[in-house]
Motif scaffolding. Structure first.
Motif, short mmCIF file in Angstrom:
data_model
loop_
_atom_site.label_atom_id
_atom_site.label_comp_id
_atom_site.label_asym_id
_atom_site.label_seq_id
_atom_site.Cartn_x
_atom_site.Cartn_y
_atom_site.Cartn_z
N SER A 272 -3.80 -8.16 -6.22
CA SER A 272 -4.45 -7.10 -7.00
C SER A 272 -4.85 -5.95 -6.08
O SER A 272 -4.84 -6.07 -4.86
N GLY A 273 -5.21 -4.86 -6.72
CA GLY A 273 -5.62 -3.70 -5.95
C GLY A 273 -6.03 -2.55 -6.84
O GLY A 273 -6.15 -2.69 -8.06
N VAL B 57 -2.45 3.67 -2.83
CA VAL B 57 -2.61 2.30 -3.30
C VAL B 57 -3.42 1.52 -2.28
O VAL B 57 -3.09 1.53 -1.08
N SER C 227 0.82 -1.22 0.00
CA SER C 227 0.00 0.00 0.00
C SER C 227 0.85 1.27 0.00
O SER C 227 0.33 2.36 -0.23
N TRP D 77 -4.28 -2.35 -1.69
CA TRP D 77 -3.80 -3.62 -2.25
C TRP D 77 -4.19 -4.78 -1.35
O TRP D 77 -4.13 -4.67 -0.13
#
Length: 195
Positions: free
Chosen positions: A115-116, A109, A64, A111
């Motif tokens: 995936s994210g 981000v 992240s 996450w």
């Protein structure tokens, strides 16, 4: 940094998932496909791509905290028709003389697993808008030259008029010649350059 100076393993296990190791992963322009899909006459899908895509993905210890920066050379557009490409580059649409590049710079981000969502500022045609990219880590491979490659895919959709790209033609039967909504699909190959 040369490939033999990279000491740490190029991947790691997080929550049971194989992910890229922390480090700087540079985009390989020759193995990256940044495509856009719009509709022509409200029906036909028209697909184009950019061949000049550079930048980097910085993978952090916590996914992240990772970041992405991408620059797109707008004159590199290819849609399968030289005449259409010239029109896309013209002042009617991308206006590459005034706006030679577009850019995406991540701002956060989210996450989970492999995936994210990468949120960021997308600048096209001199206009910046917040855009979410849905991103998946597709895998890692060592290349034949001693390098380390990580692959990602990403997608989003934008309304081109929000970026000041408003040229269009009204159709007699209703609707517009070129769709406002454009889908963006990215297949990204990166090379580990430092850890």
């Amino acid at each position: 940094m040369s490939h033999d100076q990279i000491q740490q393993p190029p991947t790691r296990i997080l929550d049971g998932h194989v992910l890229p190791a922390p480090g700087v992963w540079d985009i390989d322009p020759g193995h990256t496909d940044l495509a856009f899909v719009g509709r022509h006459f409200m029906v036909t899908k028209v697909r184009g791509r950019f061949t000049d895509v550079t930048g980097r993905v910085v993978i952090a210890p916590q996914m992240s905290d990772s970041s992405v920066e991408v620059t797109i050379g707008m004159a590199s557009v290819e849609s399968g028709s030289a005449e259409r490409d010239d029109h896309i580059r013209s002042a009617d649409l991308f206006d590459v003389e005034r706006y030679p590049t577009a850019a995406f710079v991540s701002t956060s981000v989210d996450w989970s697993g492999t995936s994210g969502t990468v949120h960021g500022d997308l600048t096209i045609h001199g206009v910046t808008r917040q855009v979410p990219l849905i991103v998946s880590f597709e895998g890692y491979v060592p290349d034949p030259w001693g390098g380390h490659r990580a692959m990602f895919s990403a997608r989003t959709a934008v309304n081109r008029e929000e970026f000041g790209i408003t040229w269009n033609v009204a159709l007699e039967a209703g609707g517009l010649l070129v769709s406002k909504d454009v889908r963006i699909e990215i297949e990204l190959e990166t090379v580990l350059t430092s850890q």
